[in-house]
Scaffold this motif. Structure first.
Motif, PDB file in Angstrom:
ATOM      1  N   LYS A 175       2.715   3.578   1.198  1.00  0.00           N
ATOM      2  CA  LYS A 175       3.067   2.652   0.105  1.00  0.00           C
ATOM      3  C   LYS A 175       1.876   1.740  -0.223  1.00  0.00           C
ATOM      4  O   LYS A 175       1.594   1.467  -1.379  1.00  0.00           O
ATOM      5  CB  LYS A 175       4.272   1.788   0.519  1.00  0.00           C
ATOM      6  CG  LYS A 175       5.597   2.518   0.404  1.00  0.00           C
ATOM      7  CD  LYS A 175       6.244   2.159  -0.919  1.00  0.00           C
ATOM      8  CE  LYS A 175       7.506   2.868  -1.273  1.00  0.00           C
ATOM      9  NZ  LYS A 175       7.686   4.243  -1.025  1.00  0.00           N
ATOM     10  N   GLU A 235      -0.640   3.684  -2.140  1.00  0.00           N
ATOM     11  CA  GLU A 235      -0.143   3.891  -3.508  1.00  0.00           C
ATOM     12  C   GLU A 235      -0.348   2.636  -4.348  1.00  0.00           C
ATOM     13  O   GLU A 235      -0.792   2.695  -5.478  1.00  0.00           O
ATOM     14  CB  GLU A 235       1.359   4.200  -3.460  1.00  0.00           C
ATOM     15  CG  GLU A 235       1.700   5.605  -3.883  1.00  0.00           C
ATOM     16  CD  GLU A 235       3.141   5.925  -3.559  1.00  0.00           C
ATOM     17  OE1 GLU A 235       3.999   5.050  -3.769  1.00  0.00           O
ATOM     18  OE2 GLU A 235       3.388   7.038  -3.067  1.00  0.00           O
ATOM     19  N   LYS A 236      -0.045   1.498  -3.724  1.00  0.00           N
ATOM     20  CA  LYS A 236      -0.181   0.234  -4.464  1.00  0.00           C
ATOM     21  C   LYS A 236      -1.640  -0.032  -4.800  1.00  0.00           C
ATOM     22  O   LYS A 236      -1.967  -0.453  -5.903  1.00  0.00           O
ATOM     23  CB  LYS A 236       0.405  -0.923  -3.643  1.00  0.00           C
ATOM     24  CG  LYS A 236       0.294  -2.225  -4.395  1.00  0.00           C
ATOM     25  CD  LYS A 236       1.142  -3.326  -3.838  1.00  0.00           C
ATOM     26  CE  LYS A 236       1.087  -4.589  -4.677  1.00  0.00           C
ATOM     27  NZ  LYS A 236      -0.140  -4.898  -5.367  1.00  0.00           N
ATOM     28  N   ARG A 260      -3.882   2.158  -5.296  1.00  0.00           N
ATOM     29  CA  ARG A 260      -4.290   3.063  -6.369  1.00  0.00           C
ATOM     30  C   ARG A 260      -3.826   2.531  -7.734  1.00  0.00           C
ATOM     31  O   ARG A 260      -4.601   2.482  -8.680  1.00  0.00           O
ATOM     32  CB  ARG A 260      -3.733   4.468  -6.114  1.00  0.00           C
ATOM     33  CG  ARG A 260      -4.364   5.490  -7.009  1.00  0.00           C
ATOM     34  CD  ARG A 260      -3.912   6.890  -6.676  1.00  0.00           C
ATOM     35  NE  ARG A 260      -4.223   7.269  -5.308  1.00  0.00           N
ATOM     36  CZ  ARG A 260      -3.397   7.963  -4.530  1.00  0.00           C
ATOM     37  NH1 ARG A 260      -2.212   8.319  -4.967  1.00  0.00           N
ATOM     38  NH2 ARG A 260      -3.767   8.302  -3.314  1.00  0.00           N
ATOM     39  N   THR A 261      -2.562   2.096  -7.806  1.00  0.00           N
ATOM     40  CA  THR A 261      -2.089   1.605  -9.113  1.00  0.00           C
ATOM     41  C   THR A 261      -2.800   0.308  -9.487  1.00  0.00           C
ATOM     42  O   THR A 261      -3.185   0.117 -10.633  1.00  0.00           O
ATOM     43  CB  THR A 261      -0.561   1.381  -9.146  1.00  0.00           C
ATOM     44  OG1 THR A 261      -0.184   0.747  -7.935  1.00  0.00           O
ATOM     45  CG2 THR A 261       0.203   2.664  -9.306  1.00  0.00           C
TER      46      THR A 261
END
Ligand code: ADP
Length: 258
Positions: free
Chosen positions: A29, A32-33, A35-36
């Motif tokens: 997670k 992912e965060k 990356r965004t």
């Protein structure tokens, strides 16, 4: 946490037990965060100069081109914004190449003193424009260090660029260097605006800026220090900052002796 249960059977096809798999998704997670956040930052950084370019091109198209003086002024601004976009993209490419260990570092024994001299020349004009005093404070004969000379120049350029940018007219900018055990310590210093204590831990993150508005006006990308940190690490050294608001900053990094 994510759990899945997989039953297994014995020879007589009777359920004999089950395997429970528990996965910790925190790290996934987090990545992912990251990356965004990164994509969000990049989009924002690209959008600012593009919006400005679009505005001036539209105004020119709507008739401003008929006024030569105005047209010239707008074209100059567009040119500046395009330059900023190019620098930003160059910096992003450099940073991602460095982060992925994709650049071939040509590490050799380097005379940092010579590189600092070259960097001083690069900044002569800007120092003069801002009426900044610049000097070098070295131990008499500085030992050579292990580094890639071109990227070492980049380190000094990025740190000097900040020192000049964030020091008001008439201030001081200087570079110190001294031998410490098996390392050489370099300090790029200024007596400028300084960095608030709460921002110091995040200052080397990409796109991190103390004052988004004012820094954006300076044409910075928020990538300079991230690049510096990765390079210093790649050379086997370390970097930190000491700073006080309205008193100045010292970016202190070490490199291995040759
Ligand atoms: P930028 O392109 O915005 O200068 P950097 O990664 O080089 O990006 O620096 C990140 C932020 O750290 C800057 O926006 C600024 O707020 C702060 N900073 C860096 N160097 C200095 C300095 N010498 N004095 C004060 N603030 C600094």
């Amino acid at each position: 946490l994510k759990a899945s249960i997989i039953p297994f059977k014995d020879k007589r096809e009777k359920t004999a037990g089950c395997i429970v798999v528990v996965k910790d998704l925190t790290e996934i997670k987090r990545i992912e965060k990251m990356r965004t956040d990164f994509i969000c930052n990049i989009s924002h950084e690209l959008k600012t100069p593009l919006t400005s370019i679009r505005g001036f091109v539209e105004t020119l198209n709507d008739g401003a081109y008929q006024n030569p003086a105005l047209a010239k002024r707008f074209l100059k601004i567009i040119e500046k914004e395009v330059g900023r976009l190019c620098r930003l993209i160059d910096n992003m490419l450099d940073l991602s190449m460095i982060e992925m260990n994709q650049i071939r570092l040509n590490i050799k024994d380097v005379c940092a003193q010579e590189i600092i001299k070259e960097v001083g020349v690069i900044f002569e004009n800007r120092l003069r424009e801002k009426d900044l005093a610049y000097y070098e404070k070295f131990q008499e004969k500085l030992p050579k260090v292990k580094a890639d000379p071109d990227w070492l120049r980049q380190i000094f350029v990025n740190l000097m660029d900040n020192a000049v940018k964030y020091t008001p007219n008439g201030g001081n900018v200087w570079i110190e260097a001294e031998s410490k055990g098996d390392m050489v310590e370099f300090r790029v210093c200024d007596n400028g605006r300084g960095i608030p204590e709460k921002d110091i831990p995040r200052i080397f993150e990409r796109f991190y800026r103390v004052d988004k508005h004012r820094a954006a006006g300076n044409g910075g990308s928020g990538l300079g220090l991230a690049i510096v940190k990765h390079l210093v690490k790649a050379f086997g050294g370390d970097i930190r900052v000491e700073s006080k608001v309205n008193q100045g900053s010292k970016f202190i990094f070490t490199l291995k002796k040759a």
